[in-house]
Every structure is written in structure tokens, then in C-alpha cells.
Write a protein that holds these residues in place. Structure first.
Motif, PDB file in Angstrom:
ATOM      1  N   LEU A 115     -24.372  75.958 -48.655  1.00 37.54           N
ATOM      2  CA  LEU A 115     -24.209  75.400 -47.315  1.00 37.54           C
ATOM      3  C   LEU A 115     -25.578  75.085 -46.725  1.00 37.54           C
ATOM      4  CD1 LEU A 115     -21.492  77.858 -45.959  1.00 37.54           C
ATOM      5  CD2 LEU A 115     -21.138  75.559 -46.876  1.00 37.54           C
ATOM      6  N   HIS A 116     -25.571  74.328 -45.623  1.00 37.49           N
ATOM      7  CA  HIS A 116     -26.848  73.985 -44.986  1.00 37.49           C
ATOM      8  C   HIS A 116     -27.583  75.273 -44.600  1.00 37.49           C
ATOM      9  CE1 HIS A 116     -29.760  72.404 -42.107  1.00 37.49           C
ATOM     10  NE2 HIS A 116     -29.560  71.234 -42.693  1.00 37.49           N
ATOM     11  N   SER A 233     -21.552  73.509 -41.450  1.00 41.96           N
ATOM     12  CA  SER A 233     -22.533  72.952 -42.380  1.00 41.96           C
ATOM     13  C   SER A 233     -22.545  71.431 -42.323  1.00 41.96           C
ATOM     14  CB  SER A 233     -22.237  73.425 -43.812  1.00 41.96           C
ATOM     15  OG  SER A 233     -23.190  72.943 -44.721  1.00 41.96           O
ATOM     16  N   VAL A 234     -21.351  70.826 -42.226  1.00 37.81           N
ATOM     17  CA  VAL A 234     -21.269  69.363 -42.074  1.00 37.81           C
ATOM     18  C   VAL A 234     -22.009  68.929 -40.816  1.00 37.81           C
ATOM     19  CG1 VAL A 234     -19.707  67.433 -41.652  1.00 37.81           C
ATOM     20  CG2 VAL A 234     -19.107  69.167 -43.357  1.00 37.81           C
ATOM     21  N   VAL A 239     -26.961  66.619 -37.964  1.00 37.85           N
ATOM     22  CA  VAL A 239     -28.063  66.791 -37.009  1.00 37.85           C
ATOM     23  C   VAL A 239     -29.408  66.686 -37.718  1.00 37.85           C
ATOM     24  CG1 VAL A 239     -29.190  68.423 -35.442  1.00 37.85           C
ATOM     25  CG2 VAL A 239     -26.695  68.180 -35.406  1.00 37.85           C
ATOM     26  N   ALA A 240     -29.531  67.354 -38.852  1.00 43.01           N
ATOM     27  CA  ALA A 240     -30.825  67.408 -39.551  1.00 43.01           C
ATOM     28  C   ALA A 240     -31.219  66.059 -40.116  1.00 43.01           C
ATOM     29  CB  ALA A 240     -30.776  68.457 -40.649  1.00 43.01           C
ATOM     30  N   SER A 241     -30.230  65.250 -40.534  1.00 41.78           N
ATOM     31  CA  SER A 241     -30.549  63.970 -41.184  1.00 41.78           C
ATOM     32  C   SER A 241     -30.594  62.800 -40.201  1.00 41.78           C
ATOM     33  CB  SER A 241     -29.507  63.680 -42.267  1.00 41.78           C
ATOM     34  OG  SER A 241     -28.218  63.517 -41.705  1.00 41.78           O
ATOM     35  N   ALA A 242     -30.153  63.014 -38.969  1.00 42.34           N
ATOM     36  CA  ALA A 242     -30.096  61.899 -38.003  1.00 42.34           C
ATOM     37  C   ALA A 242     -31.492  61.477 -37.577  1.00 42.34           C
ATOM     38  CB  ALA A 242     -29.276  62.337 -36.784  1.00 42.34           C
ATOM     39  N   THR A 243     -31.573  60.247 -37.124  1.00 43.98           N
ATOM     40  CA  THR A 243     -32.830  59.717 -36.567  1.00 43.98           C
ATOM     41  C   THR A 243     -32.890  60.055 -35.081  1.00 43.98           C
ATOM     42  OG1 THR A 243     -32.838  57.891 -38.153  1.00 43.98           O
ATOM     43  CG2 THR A 243     -34.170  57.630 -36.165  1.00 43.98           C
ATOM     44  N   LEU A 244     -34.014  60.594 -34.659  1.00 44.13           N
ATOM     45  CA  LEU A 244     -34.173  60.953 -33.253  1.00 44.13           C
ATOM     46  C   LEU A 244     -34.588  59.712 -32.462  1.00 44.13           C
ATOM     47  CD1 LEU A 244     -34.274  63.201 -31.102  1.00 44.13           C
ATOM     48  CD2 LEU A 244     -36.692  63.523 -31.696  1.00 44.13           C
ATOM     49  N   SER A 245     -33.833  59.408 -31.415  1.00 46.81           N
ATOM     50  CA  SER A 245     -34.121  58.258 -30.558  1.00 46.81           C
ATOM     51  C   SER A 245     -34.405  58.772 -29.148  1.00 46.81           C
ATOM     52  CB  SER A 245     -32.933  57.285 -30.551  1.00 46.81           C
ATOM     53  OG  SER A 245     -33.182  56.175 -29.714  1.00 46.81           O
ATOM     54  N   ALA A 246     -35.671  58.699 -28.731  1.00 48.53           N
ATOM     55  CA  ALA A 246     -36.075  59.237 -27.432  1.00 48.53           C
ATOM     56  C   ALA A 246     -36.126  58.152 -26.385  1.00 48.53           C
ATOM     57  CB  ALA A 246     -37.427  59.927 -27.557  1.00 48.53           C
ATOM     58  N   GLY A 247     -35.911  58.569 -25.136  1.00 45.27           N
ATOM     59  CA  GLY A 247     -35.937  57.613 -24.038  1.00 45.27           C
ATOM     60  C   GLY A 247     -37.322  57.377 -23.498  1.00 45.27           C
TER      61      GLY A 247
END
Length: 247
Positions: A115-116, A233-234, A239-247
Motif C-alpha cells: 500500500l502507499h 491508499s488509492v 494526492v502524491a501524484s497530482a500536480t500542485l496548482s497554486a493561486g
């Protein structure tokens, strides 16, 4: 990554050899009448081997510390619990595939260790002692905390946090987003993030919240707790693989 079974069995065999008991030979020119037995390996050598062996046992027999008796022959050999657990683990490594095939259950198996890391690191200490419901709660808290770290927020948590980070709306100051795909405003983009938001809400509303009242509920069966860990885990991998988009 799957376990290297040949390596693991070799480490187990080495430990058994080091902890084998024998009676030391009499000194030259004399005889010593004693029933005391000694391990073939030195204390430091055995301790070093045990450090590796315990990690193998944790993967193969996650509950060995509570399921394998630890009060037998301790005065004869302090490693008696480890030795029995090693014999059991070696049998699993050697014949698990055969047993599952013969018993008609050759389906893929889910390993907690696969698991993650956020999930298993959070759950591991309580899982080993058989506190499965509390282990799932600890994993949920870990995923929430790591998500807060990822987006740099402490003002929102659990459902509210995930509703914000997976929102389809553009990021704002103090409210960054996590993007699971390119921000093209397509139906797929909307569906993916709406699904992630709903999935996270289900994990916390349907799993984490009831489990937090463990005093009022019976202990979870191990297989059900593992299924719940898999759900978190899913979410953790998203969350871990997503791209962070900041304002």
C-alpha cells in the motif's frame, strides 16, 4: 516491487543457523559437566540478523508478534519466538502458491506492505498488535496530514480539505488545487476531479468517522480492515501524484 523469495529464505536460514543451540566442547585436558547450551552465533551477529529477519516476518506474517507464542523455552533460548516465526514464514514463502492452488484460491493477494507508504506507515504499529479499526483511523489521519503538507494548509481537514484541493474551480490565494490531469475544462477533467472529491468524502464519512468510535463498535475483521486501508491508499496515491496548482 515483489519480494525476492530466494533472498528472504536465505536470510531466514542464516538466522536459524546462528540461533541453533549446541553444547560447547570441553576444554583441553578437562571435562565440564553442564547442561547449558549456547547459540552458535555471537550476540551481536544474531541481533544484526534479527533486524533483517523481523522485517521479513512483518511482511510475510504481519501478526507474528501476537500470534506466535513467546513464553516457551525462553530460559533455554531467548530467540524461541523468532525461531518458530521463521519456520512458519519459510513454509509460507516456499509453499504459499501451491497451497492456494490446491485449495482452489489462487486469486491475487493484496499485501499491506504494498500500500502507499502514507497508509501503511500510519497503520503499521497498531496493525501489528491486532488493533485493526484503530490502524485504519491512524492511516486516515496520516493521509489527511500529508495532504495538508502537500498544499501547505492547516485551516481545513478531511472532507473540507479534499473538497477544496480537488475543486474544479481555479486556485485562489491560500487555496491551491491538486490536478489529476491537465486543466482543460473538459468533461473528463470535471469528472475525474468530481470523482476524487466524492471518493475522499466517502473515505472519511463512511470509513474514518465510524472507525473513530471504536469503543462502540466490534473489532474489524482483518480482511475488512485491509480493504479499508486499500481505499485510503488509492486516495493517497492521487494526492502524491497530482500536480500542485497554486493561486
Amino acid at each position: 516491487m515483489s519480494m525476492d523469495i530466494d533472498w528472504a529464505r536465505a536470510e531466514l536460514a542464516s538466522f536459524l543457523k546462528l540461533t541453533e543451540l549446541y553444547r560447547q566442547p570441553d576444554p583441553p585436558g578437562g571435562a565440564v559437566f553442564t547442561s547449558k547450551l549456547s547459540n552458535r552465533g555471537g550476540a551481536r551477529e544474531i541481533a544484526a540478523s534479527a533486524q533483517i529477519v523481523e522485517q521479513i516476518l512483518d511482511r510475510v506474517l504481519p501478526r507474528w508478534r501476537t500470534e506466535v507464542p513467546d513464553d516457551r523455552n525462553k530460559r533455554v533460548n531467548r530467540w524461541c519466538q523468532h525461531i518458530e516465526a521463521v519456520h512458519r514464514a519459510d513454509a509460507v514463502l516456499l509453499r504459499d502458491a501451491e497451497v492456494r492452488e490446491r485449495l482452489g484460491d489462487n486469486a491475487p493477494q493484496l499485501s499491506a506492505g504494498a500500500l502507499h507508504p502514507w497508509v501503511w506507515d500510519g497503520a503499521r504499529p497498531l496493525w501489528r498488535s491486532g488493533h485493526f479499526r484503530e490502524a485504519v483511523t491512524a492511516a486516515a489521519k496520516k493521509v489527511n496530514a500529508e495532504t495538508q503538507n502537500r498544499v501547505g494548509r492547516r485551516d481545513a481537514s478531511e472532507t473540507a480539505l479534499f473538497q477544496s484541493v480537488f475543486s474544479k474551480e481555479p486556485p485562489r490565494p491560500g487555496q491551491p488545487r491538486l490536478r489529476l490531469m491537465g486543466e482543460d475544462n473538459s468533461d473528463t477533467f470535471k469528472s475525474v476531479h468530481r470523482g476524487a472529491m466524492a471518493f475522499a468524502e466517502g473515505c472519511y464519512a463512511g470509513i474514518r468517522n465510524p472507525n473513530s468510535h471504536e469503543d462502540c463498535l466490534p473489532e474489524l475483521p482483518e480482511h475488512e480492515a485491509l480493504e479499508q486501508l486499500a481505499a485510503f491508499s488509492v486516495l493517497a496515491r492521487w494526492v502524491a501524484s497530482a500536480t500542485l496548482s497554486a493561486g
